[in-house]
Structure formats: structure tokens, C-alpha cells
Scaffold this motif. Sequence first.
Motif, PDB file in Angstrom:
ATOM      1  N   LEU A   1       0.826  -1.198   0.000  1.00  0.00           N
ATOM      2  CA  LEU A   1       0.000   0.000   0.000  1.00  0.00           C
ATOM      3  C   LEU A   1       0.864   1.253   0.000  1.00  0.00           C
ATOM      4  CD1 LEU A   1      -3.245   0.501   2.069  1.00  0.00           C
ATOM      5  CD2 LEU A   1      -1.644   2.381   1.692  1.00  0.00           C
ATOM      6  N   ALA A   2       1.899   1.282   0.834  1.00  0.00           N
ATOM      7  CA  ALA A   2       2.786   2.448   0.885  1.00  0.00           C
ATOM      8  C   ALA A   2       3.466   2.670  -0.459  1.00  0.00           C
ATOM      9  CB  ALA A   2       3.829   2.275   1.984  1.00  0.00           C
ATOM     10  N   GLY A   3       3.901   1.577  -1.069  1.00  0.00           N
ATOM     11  CA  GLY A   3       4.573   1.679  -2.354  1.00  0.00           C
ATOM     12  C   GLY A   3       3.667   2.175  -3.461  1.00  0.00           C
ATOM     13  N   HIS A   4       2.375   1.914  -3.348  1.00  0.00           N
ATOM     14  CA  HIS A   4       1.410   2.388  -4.334  1.00  0.00           C
ATOM     15  C   HIS A   4       1.480   3.902  -4.465  1.00  0.00           C
ATOM     16  CE1 HIS A   4      -2.342   2.656  -6.619  1.00  0.00           C
ATOM     17  NE2 HIS A   4      -2.726   3.612  -5.777  1.00  0.00           N
ATOM     18  N   LEU A   5       1.667   4.588  -3.338  1.00  0.00           N
ATOM     19  CA  LEU A   5       1.737   6.048  -3.369  1.00  0.00           C
ATOM     20  C   LEU A   5       3.171   6.542  -3.510  1.00  0.00           C
ATOM     21  CD1 LEU A   5       0.347   8.748  -3.233  1.00  0.00           C
ATOM     22  CD2 LEU A   5       0.333   8.581  -0.743  1.00  0.00           C
ATOM     23  N   ILE A   6       4.086   5.960  -2.732  1.00  0.00           N
ATOM     24  CA  ILE A   6       5.472   6.447  -2.742  1.00  0.00           C
ATOM     25  C   ILE A   6       6.108   6.269  -4.115  1.00  0.00           C
ATOM     26  CG2 ILE A   6       7.779   5.961  -1.843  1.00  0.00           C
ATOM     27  CD1 ILE A   6       6.480   5.484   0.889  1.00  0.00           C
ATOM     28  N   ALA A   7       5.767   5.181  -4.806  1.00  0.00           N
ATOM     29  CA  ALA A   7       6.321   4.943  -6.137  1.00  0.00           C
ATOM     30  C   ALA A   7       5.437   5.526  -7.235  1.00  0.00           C
ATOM     31  CB  ALA A   7       6.496   3.447  -6.364  1.00  0.00           C
ATOM     32  N   GLY A   8       4.494   6.378  -6.845  1.00  0.00           N
ATOM     33  CA  GLY A   8       3.481   6.841  -7.787  1.00  0.00           C
ATOM     34  C   GLY A   8       3.826   8.070  -8.598  1.00  0.00           C
ATOM     35  N   GLY A   9       5.080   8.474  -8.634  1.00  0.00           N
ATOM     36  CA  GLY A   9       5.466   9.553  -9.537  1.00  0.00           C
ATOM     37  C   GLY A   9       5.503  10.937  -8.933  1.00  0.00           C
ATOM     38  N   GLY A  10       5.413  11.063  -7.613  1.00  0.00           N
ATOM     39  CA  GLY A  10       5.525  12.379  -7.004  1.00  0.00           C
ATOM     40  C   GLY A  10       6.924  12.948  -7.181  1.00  0.00           C
ATOM     41  N   LYS A  11       7.030  14.272  -7.202  1.00  0.00           N
ATOM     42  CA  LYS A  11       8.328  14.911  -7.431  1.00  0.00           C
ATOM     43  C   LYS A  11       9.228  14.900  -6.209  1.00  0.00           C
ATOM     44  CE  LYS A  11       6.797  18.014 -11.125  1.00  0.00           C
ATOM     45  NZ  LYS A  11       5.413  17.512 -11.228  1.00  0.00           N
ATOM     46  N   ARG A  12       8.681  14.541  -5.045  1.00  0.00           N
ATOM     47  CA  ARG A  12       9.451  14.537  -3.801  1.00  0.00           C
ATOM     48  C   ARG A  12      10.055  15.912  -3.519  1.00  0.00           C
ATOM     49  NH1 ARG A  12      11.571   8.428  -3.640  1.00  0.00           N
ATOM     50  NH2 ARG A  12       9.485   7.541  -3.607  1.00  0.00           N
ATOM     51  N   LEU A  13       9.250  16.945  -3.711  1.00  0.00           N
ATOM     52  CA  LEU A  13       9.737  18.308  -3.533  1.00  0.00           C
ATOM     53  C   LEU A  13      10.153  18.573  -2.091  1.00  0.00           C
ATOM     54  CD1 LEU A  13      10.291  21.120  -4.605  1.00  0.00           C
ATOM     55  CD2 LEU A  13       7.842  21.642  -4.385  1.00  0.00           C
ATOM     56  N   ARG A  14       9.401  18.067  -1.124  1.00  0.00           N
ATOM     57  CA  ARG A  14       9.705  18.367   0.276  1.00  0.00           C
ATOM     58  C   ARG A  14      11.055  17.802   0.702  1.00  0.00           C
ATOM     59  NH1 ARG A  14       4.899  17.990  -1.322  1.00  0.00           N
ATOM     60  NH2 ARG A  14       3.184  19.321  -0.618  1.00  0.00           N
ATOM     61  N   PRO A  15      11.337  16.508   0.473  1.00  0.00           N
ATOM     62  CA  PRO A  15      12.689  16.042   0.801  1.00  0.00           C
ATOM     63  C   PRO A  15      13.770  16.728  -0.024  1.00  0.00           C
ATOM     64  CG  PRO A  15      11.428  14.315  -0.314  1.00  0.00           C
ATOM     65  CD  PRO A  15      10.462  15.395   0.042  1.00  0.00           C
ATOM     66  N   MET A  16      13.429  17.138  -1.247  1.00  0.00           N
ATOM     67  CA  MET A  16      14.405  17.870  -2.054  1.00  0.00           C
ATOM     68  C   MET A  16      14.805  19.182  -1.387  1.00  0.00           C
ATOM     69  SD  MET A  16      14.005  17.683  -6.171  1.00  0.00           S
ATOM     70  CE  MET A  16      12.239  17.676  -6.330  1.00  0.00           C
ATOM     71  N   LEU A  17      13.875  19.793  -0.648  1.00  0.00           N
ATOM     72  CA  LEU A  17      14.198  21.040   0.040  1.00  0.00           C
ATOM     73  C   LEU A  17      15.268  20.810   1.100  1.00  0.00           C
ATOM     74  CD1 LEU A  17      10.637  22.601   0.500  1.00  0.00           C
ATOM     75  CD2 LEU A  17      12.367  23.206  -1.193  1.00  0.00           C
ATOM     76  N   THR A  18      15.188  19.686   1.799  1.00  0.00           N
ATOM     77  CA  THR A  18      16.222  19.355   2.783  1.00  0.00           C
ATOM     78  C   THR A  18      17.568  19.150   2.090  1.00  0.00           C
ATOM     79  OG1 THR A  18      14.561  18.291   4.187  1.00  0.00           O
ATOM     80  CG2 THR A  18      16.871  17.762   4.620  1.00  0.00           C
ATOM     81  N   LEU A  19      17.553  18.429   0.988  1.00  0.00           N
ATOM     82  CA  LEU A  19      18.791  18.146   0.264  1.00  0.00           C
ATOM     83  C   LEU A  19      19.375  19.416  -0.364  1.00  0.00           C
ATOM     84  CD1 LEU A  19      17.763  14.827  -1.547  1.00  0.00           C
ATOM     85  CD2 LEU A  19      18.864  15.109   0.691  1.00  0.00           C
ATOM     86  N   ALA A  20      18.518  20.246  -0.924  1.00  0.00           N
ATOM     87  CA  ALA A  20      18.993  21.486  -1.552  1.00  0.00           C
ATOM     88  C   ALA A  20      19.552  22.437  -0.500  1.00  0.00           C
ATOM     89  CB  ALA A  20      17.858  22.154  -2.315  1.00  0.00           C
ATOM     90  N   GLY A  21      18.878  22.511   0.658  1.00  0.00           N
ATOM     91  CA  GLY A  21      19.386  23.357   1.732  1.00  0.00           C
ATOM     92  C   GLY A  21      20.751  22.904   2.200  1.00  0.00           C
ATOM     93  N   ALA A  22      20.941  21.593   2.284  1.00  0.00           N
ATOM     94  CA  ALA A  22      22.249  21.057   2.675  1.00  0.00           C
ATOM     95  C   ALA A  22      23.312  21.414   1.635  1.00  0.00           C
ATOM     96  CB  ALA A  22      22.154  19.545   2.855  1.00  0.00           C
ATOM     97  N   ALA A  23      22.960  21.333   0.357  1.00  0.00           N
ATOM     98  CA  ALA A  23      23.900  21.713  -0.703  1.00  0.00           C
ATOM     99  C   ALA A  23      24.227  23.201  -0.636  1.00  0.00           C
ATOM    100  CB  ALA A  23      23.310  21.355  -2.066  1.00  0.00           C
ATOM    101  N   LEU A  24      23.209  24.002  -0.365  1.00  0.00           N
ATOM    102  CA  LEU A  24      23.403  25.446  -0.253  1.00  0.00           C
ATOM    103  C   LEU A  24      24.413  25.779   0.838  1.00  0.00           C
ATOM    104  CD1 LEU A  24      22.234  28.252  -1.248  1.00  0.00           C
ATOM    105  CD2 LEU A  24      20.684  28.090   0.709  1.00  0.00           C
ATOM    106  N   LEU A  25      24.421  24.992   1.909  1.00  0.00           N
ATOM    107  CA  LEU A  25      25.291  25.243   3.066  1.00  0.00           C
ATOM    108  C   LEU A  25      26.575  24.415   3.027  1.00  0.00           C
ATOM    109  CD1 LEU A  25      22.464  25.308   5.756  1.00  0.00           C
ATOM    110  CD2 LEU A  25      23.597  27.263   4.684  1.00  0.00           C
TER     111      LEU A  25
END
Length: 336
Positions: A47-71
Motif C-alpha cells: 500500500l505504501a509503495g502504491h503512493l510512494i512509487a506513484g510519480g511524485g516529485k518529492r519536492l519536500r525532501p528535495m528542500l532538505t537536500l537542496a538546503g544542505a547543498a546550499l550550506l
Amino acid sequence: MSARIHSLPAATASLEPMLALTAKDMLAVNAVILNRMESRIPLIPRLAGHLIAGGGKRLRPMLTLAGAALLDYSGNRHHRLAAAVEFIHTATLLHDDVVDGSEMRRGKAAANIIFGNPATVLVGDFLFSRAFELMVEDGSLRVLRILSHASAVIAEGEVDQLTAQRQIETSEERYLAIIGAKTAALFAAASRIAAVVAESEERVEQALDDYGRNLGIAFQLVDDALDYDAHSGIMGKDRGDDFREGKMTLPVILAYARGSAQDREFWRDAVLGHRIGDDDLAHATRLVTVTGALETTRQRARQFAERAIDALSIFPAGEARQAMVQAAQFAVARAF
């Protein structure tokens, strides 16, 4: 402090620079996600994989990763924390779809339609638990405080939205408070924790928080505008969902305030659930357009995106900052 950043024209806005910036780190995040959504109960990963693997852009975790790159953060704590952010987001989506009775999510049948409401709620709870496991393993009480507080605020926002549903007198102020809680709180927290793991000073934490919060509000304003846009099939959900559910979003609030007596009567009936057919949706779409409510909503989204961009002005120019600027512009460009 750097000068104010001038925004990019909408035509050049793209999420590609953010995707490229975070691609390597996202592989590590995805590995954590796949590992932590496993369970001895087969239905949970299915069930979790149905949504997690469903093509979302993962923008929220990307914000954490981008902020880390920025710093220029060189550790790997942000990988598990970005996964925790995605689990929190996914859990809220699963719960939302049950509350709203949604039939589609990211262009396919929603989990609650396939697996039923009880299983969907319980797997959402499982993902929340996994998120908190990851936070505790990180060992930072500050990170735990930021993400746990955001989780509580999101839940408050969802309850506030539920109580405002079908309430035609909902004010613009209350609407902004709702989306600030249910959407922007996680954007802000996801951005802020990057500064915590990089051991940055408070003003850096606040700048990333401001970036994420304003980006989140802009993002939600655009989503709410797209519900009344004939071309909003790009969202992967049924156009008019908000309309049929009686949600008081900004386009409706403004169109109701600006409309004639006849228009206001239509909106009262529609919000109460008495006018929800395709013809009614078409009429609602015309009203939000001719009253300028749709354009005003888009303009407000641009204003919040500009605030997000301005929050980045304390950081030196570079690939990471540019990618984050373009992400803010992309969030708004979806409305055009």
C-alpha cells in the motif's frame, strides 16, 4: 548580505536544476525510503509503495537536500531526515484521501479506493511511526522538535480545513492560516532542518524556514487555482475535487465576495453540496475567471514565491541558490 534576487521570468522556470542538484543525494534517500517501508506484513509495503512509487516529485525532501547543498554540508544525516520528511508527507496524503473520499492521486486510483479506508489510515500511521524512528536515530532534539511540531501543525491545519468545509463565510485570513499549517509547515520544516544538520546560525535557519514557508503557500495557492482551470489535468487528480467537496479555497472566497447576488446564491448552494454537477463546475469556473478571482489567486502565489526567493538573498550566488530560485518560480509557473 547579498542584494535582493530578481525573479526569473515564468517562461524559464524549471524544476530541472533542483532535480539535478539533488539527484545523487536522492538516490540515498530513496534507498532509506525503500528500506524503512518494509514490514513483515505484506500489505504495508504494497500500500505504501502504491503512493510512494506513484510519480511524485518529492519536492519536500528535495528542500532538505537542496538546503544542505546550499550550506556545503558534507555529512549524510540529511538523507535519513529527508526520508522522514517524505514519510510524514505520504502519511498525510493517505489520511487526506480517506477524509476527502478521493478517487485519484497522482494520476491513478487513490490507495483508499484500492485497499479500503481502514488499511489506508493504518499504513499512514505506520509511515508516521517510521518518520519518528528516523528522527530519533538522528539524535538531534532540535530536529525532533522541528519535525514533530510541524506534524502537529499539519494535523491542526487539516482539522481546521475540515471545520471550514462548506462554510461560505470562511475568511481569506482563515484560509491562509489553514494552508500555512497544512501545507507550508512541512515545507518550512524540511528546509530548516538542513541548517540544523549543517550547524548553521539562527539567521540561516530562519532564512531557510522563510524560504520553505513562502514556497509552500505559493504552491498551495497554485494547486487551489488549478482546481478551477480547464487544463489542470497535469495535477493527476480530478479537476473540481475542491469544488465538489465544498472546500473554501481562495478562488471561491474571492469570487463569492466579488459576485452579484445571483452569483452568491449559486456559491452558497454549491458549497452546501447542492450544485456539484459538471455544468455547475463549468459555471463556477466561469465565475472565478470573470470576477478576477483566479488571476488574483495566481498573483498572490507570485507574491509568496517572491518572498521565498528574497529569503535566499543572504546566501552567496551559486548552483544551489539558483536551483532553489527556479524551484520557487516553477511552483508558480504551473498556474499558467
